[in-house]
Scaffold this motif. Structure first.
Motif, PDB file in Angstrom:
ATOM      1  N   ASN A  48      -0.329   4.606   0.217  1.00  0.00           N
ATOM      2  CA  ASN A  48      -1.188   5.854   0.459  1.00  0.00           C
ATOM      3  C   ASN A  48      -1.560   6.122   1.772  1.00  0.00           C
ATOM      4  N   HIS A  49      -0.475   5.907   2.675  1.00  0.00           N
ATOM      5  CA  HIS A  49      -0.869   6.069   4.084  1.00  0.00           C
ATOM      6  C   HIS A  49      -1.987   5.755   4.491  1.00  0.00           C
ATOM      7  N   PRO A  50      -2.330   4.438   4.769  1.00  0.00           N
ATOM      8  CA  PRO A  50      -3.493   3.804   4.890  1.00  0.00           C
ATOM      9  C   PRO A  50      -3.682   3.828   6.376  1.00  0.00           C
ATOM     10  N   SER A  51      -5.179   3.888   6.847  1.00  0.00           N
ATOM     11  CA  SER A  51      -5.515   4.012   8.374  1.00  0.00           C
ATOM     12  C   SER A  51      -5.480   2.416   8.579  1.00  0.00           C
ATOM     13  N   PRO A  52      -5.687   1.810  10.052  1.00  0.00           N
ATOM     14  CA  PRO A  52      -6.020   0.474  10.267  1.00  0.00           C
ATOM     15  C   PRO A  52      -7.128   0.100   9.508  1.00  0.00           C
TER      16      PRO A  52
ATOM     17  N   MET B 198       0.878  -1.274  -0.061  1.00  0.00           N
ATOM     18  CA  MET B 198       0.082  -0.189  -0.127  1.00  0.00           C
ATOM     19  C   MET B 198       1.066   1.224   0.108  1.00  0.00           C
TER      20      MET B 198
ATOM     21  N   VAL C 285      -6.186  -0.945   6.158  1.00  0.00           N
ATOM     22  CA  VAL C 285      -5.448  -2.320   6.002  1.00  0.00           C
ATOM     23  C   VAL C 285      -6.346  -3.553   6.145  1.00  0.00           C
TER      24      VAL C 285
END
Ligand SMILES: [Mn+2]
Ligand SMILES: [Mn+2]
Ligand SMILES: [Zn+2]
Ligand SMILES: [Zn+2]
Lengths: 145, 145
Positions: free
Chosen positions: B37-41, B35, B44
Motif C-alpha cells: 500500500n505505498h508505505p511511507s518510511p 507491503m 516501514v
DNA sequence: CTATCGAACGATAATGATTATCGTCGCTGA
DNA sequence: TCAGCGACGATAATCATTATCGTTCGATAG
C-alpha cells in the motif's frame, strides 16, 4: 500592477467561492496568475513581499490552501506530502482520491492503447509514464460533507 | 520470516547493485516486498521494529533511499517534496526530470487520443487525469555523471 | 582465526516545511 | 459608536527528513 478588470474578476471569484476579498488575497492571487513555473509557497512569498512588506509567510500558506480548497488553483501533485515507496513492480498506474489522498493501483491493461507522444520539447527523453486518475474513492463518495 | 530463497535473491540484488547485504537491509527489503500500500518510511519503520528492536529510523530512511537509487524500488511520485501550485489552468500534463526534478508543462494535444478507462474498481469516480512523462531533461542529459 | 579498515549503524541534533496558536486589527451591521 | 468576527502577523510547535558523530559490523588479508 492590478487592473480594474483583474480586481473585478478577483472579487467575482471570491463571491463565488464565498470568501472575503482582502488586499493580501488580491495580491497573492494576482501574483499566482503571473507565475508560470509551479511555484512553492516560499516562491510566492518572496514575490508578494515587495508589494506587501508586512505580509506573513503564514498568511501566504493560509491563502494558498484557501485558493486550492475553493478551486481557484490546483496543486501539482495530489500526493506530494511524505515519501511513498512503490512496492508493486508491475507496470501500473494510480487512482488517487482527492479527498482522503489514498492511492490505489490501477492495472496498466485498463489503460491500454496509451499513445506515445511524438514531439517532446527541449530535448526531453521520455523513459516512463505515470498516470494518475484523480477522483473520489467509494468511501469518500458516501460521506457527503 | 525470510526463506533461503529470498535470502539468496536479496544477496544477488545487492551484488548487482554493488551494496553490502546487511541484516538490517535484508529485513527492510523483505518488509517492503510484503507491503502493498505505498508505505511511507515511517510505515516501514514500525513494521521493521519488532524484528530489529534496535533499528533506527535514520537507518530505514538511508536504506530506502539506497534501494531507490539502485533501482530496487521506486518512489510513487517524482515531485512529492514541497507543495507546488499549478498556475496553468489549461488542460495539460507534465514532463518530470528524474534527476533535477524540474516540471515542464506538456500540452494536452501532444497526448491526444488518450483512452478513457472503462471499469474502475471499487466504485471510484474519475474526475480528471494527470499524466507524468518521466525522463531526463536536456540539461541533465548533457551532464553525464 | 585474528587483526584491520572502511562501510553501516544507532542516537540524536539540526534543518526545512508546514501548521497551530494567539493577540491585534479592521470591517460590517445593530 | 460599539460588539462581533474573520483575517492578519508574529512566532512557537510540529512533522518529515537529513546531517553528524562515535561505535559496531563485515569483508578480507595475513
Ligand atoms: Mn502503485
Ligand atoms: Mn503544469
Ligand atoms: Zn477517499
Ligand atoms: Zn533535469
Amino acid at each position: 500592477m492590478t487592473t480594474a478588470t483583474q480586481f473585478e474578476q478577483f472579487n467575482a471569484l471570491c463571491k463565488e467561492a464565498g470568501i472575503t476579498p482582502t488586499q493580501q488575497r488580491l495580491v497573492i492571487w494576482q501574483t499566482l496568475t503571473e507565475m508560470h513555473n509551479h511555484p512553492s509557497p516560499e516562491d510566492v512569498y518572496v514575490r508578494v513581499k515587495p508589494q506587501l512588506p508586512t505580509v506573513s509567510l503564514a498568511t501566504v500558506y493560509k491563502n494558498i490552501h484557501l485558493f486550492i480548497d475553493t478551486g481557484m488553483f490546483r496543486e501539482v501533485s495530489m500526493h506530494h506530502g511524505t515519501l511513498r515507496i512503490e512496492t508493486n513492480s508491475a507496470l501500473h498506474h494510480h487512482l488517487v482520491c482527492r479527498k482522503c489522498k489514498s492511492i490505489f493501483d490501477l492495472d496498466a491493461k485498463q489503460l491500454s492503447g496509451f499513445p506515445i507522444p511524438q514531439s517532446l520539447p527541449d530535448g526531453f527523453v521520455a523513459e516512463q509514464f505515470s498516470i494518475d486518475v484523480l477522483g473520489l474513492c467509494a468511501a469518500c463518495r458516501k460521506s457527503k460533507p
